[in-house]
Design an enzyme around this catalytic site. Structure first.
Site, mmCIF file in Angstrom:
data_model
loop_
_atom_site.group_PDB
_atom_site.id
_atom_site.type_symbol
_atom_site.label_atom_id
_atom_site.label_comp_id
_atom_site.label_asym_id
_atom_site.label_seq_id
_atom_site.Cartn_x
_atom_site.Cartn_y
_atom_site.Cartn_z
ATOM 1 N N SER A 71 19.389 9.490 41.260
ATOM 2 C CA SER A 71 18.576 8.551 40.474
ATOM 3 C C SER A 71 17.814 7.525 41.299
ATOM 4 C CB SER A 71 19.457 7.840 39.453
ATOM 5 O OG SER A 71 19.822 8.733 38.414
ATOM 6 N N SER A 119 19.533 4.017 33.856
ATOM 7 C CA SER A 119 19.422 5.282 34.586
ATOM 8 C C SER A 119 19.490 6.471 33.630
ATOM 9 C CB SER A 119 20.531 5.386 35.643
ATOM 10 O OG SER A 119 20.087 6.104 36.765
#
Length: 269
Positions: A71, A119
């Protein structure tokens, strides 16, 4: 390889031929390996001192290791999304499809700011579909960031494909982002920088983005970002850890190791 005195300790210096904006050595500070040993994880910490033009690392063998970005890719992904017009600004909302993904913050409509904060994988999967793999590939090639491989069995190629980035590339990219040196509109670079703010106090401002590649073995954990101290000096860091069997401490260890390394480097107290 030569011996230098850095931060009051004897260290090794190794010139790495990479795409860092300024040519210079990567300096080994053996003290920075201690936080990894204390947490029980293999990994690497890299620090770019923008004023002194010095890069310091806990491990010279790992600074140039290609790793799945997980991420942390959301940083450049957001920039490309804004440039392409897929998202007009950080308030651009994508509608939740109603699928329960087992994490309450994901189970709702999200804008870009929230998607980075939480995220949210589904948000960036849909963003990638709308931009297109080829467009993302071309943008990454132009940036010289990652190996630009956007292939993979799913659209989330940053989690289960062949996309790779090194800790050195991470700090180089961040230095360009925080100085406005990337090929994106200045307002978009600032907007993305603002999304990464984690902590601000009288002594320093701390930005960062986590990453956790859970679909591979060993699993890879990241924390990358920037630190600005009260006299205005800027530092860029990348911390990665890996484990085939990550324990309950894996997630928080990214922060613990990073903060300890910054303290050992004399940047924060």
């Amino acid at each position: 390889m030569v011996l230098l005195r850095v931060f009051g300790v004897t260290v090794f210096c190794l010139c790495i031929f990479c795409s860092i904006a300024f040519a210079g050595p990567v300096v080994l500070d053996k003290r920075l390996a201690e936080p990894f040993e204390e947490c029980g994880y293999k990994g690497c910490f890299v620090l770019l001192d923008a004023e002194r033009k010095v890069i310091t690392s806990s491990d010279l063998q790992l600074v140039d290791k290609p790793l799945m970005p997980a991420s942390t890719f959301k940083i450049v992904h957001s920039l490309i999304a804004l440039k392409s017009g897929v998202h007009e600004n950080v308030d651009s909302v994508l509608k939740w499809d109603g699928k329960n993904r087992g994490y309450k913050p994901w189970n709702q409509d999200l804008n870009l700011e929230q998607a980075v904060k939480y995220s949210a994988i589904w948000y960036f999967e849909e963003t990638a579909r709308r931009i297109g793999r080829e467009r993302i590939h071309e943008e990454l090639l132009a940036l010289g960031y990652t190996n630009a491989d956007t292939k993979g069995s799913t659209i989330a190629f940053w989690l289960d494909g062949n996309l790779r980035v090194t800790p050195l590339e991470q700090v180089e990219f961040l230095e360009k982002l925080y100085t406005g040196g990337l090929t994106f509109a200045q307002e978009n670079q600032k907007a993305v920088r603002d999304l990464l703010l984690l902590e601000k106090n009288d002594d320093y401002t701390f930005w960062g983005k986590t990453g956790w590649a859970q679909r591979v073995s060993p699993q890879i954990g990241w924390l990358v970002g920037a630190v600005k101290v009260k006299d205005g000096r800027m530092f860029y860091y990348a911390t990665y850890i890996e484990s085939s069997e990550p324990g309950a401490s894996f997630s928080k260890s990214r922060f613990e190791i990073t903060k300890k390394c910054l303290k050992l480097s004399g940047i924060i107290s």
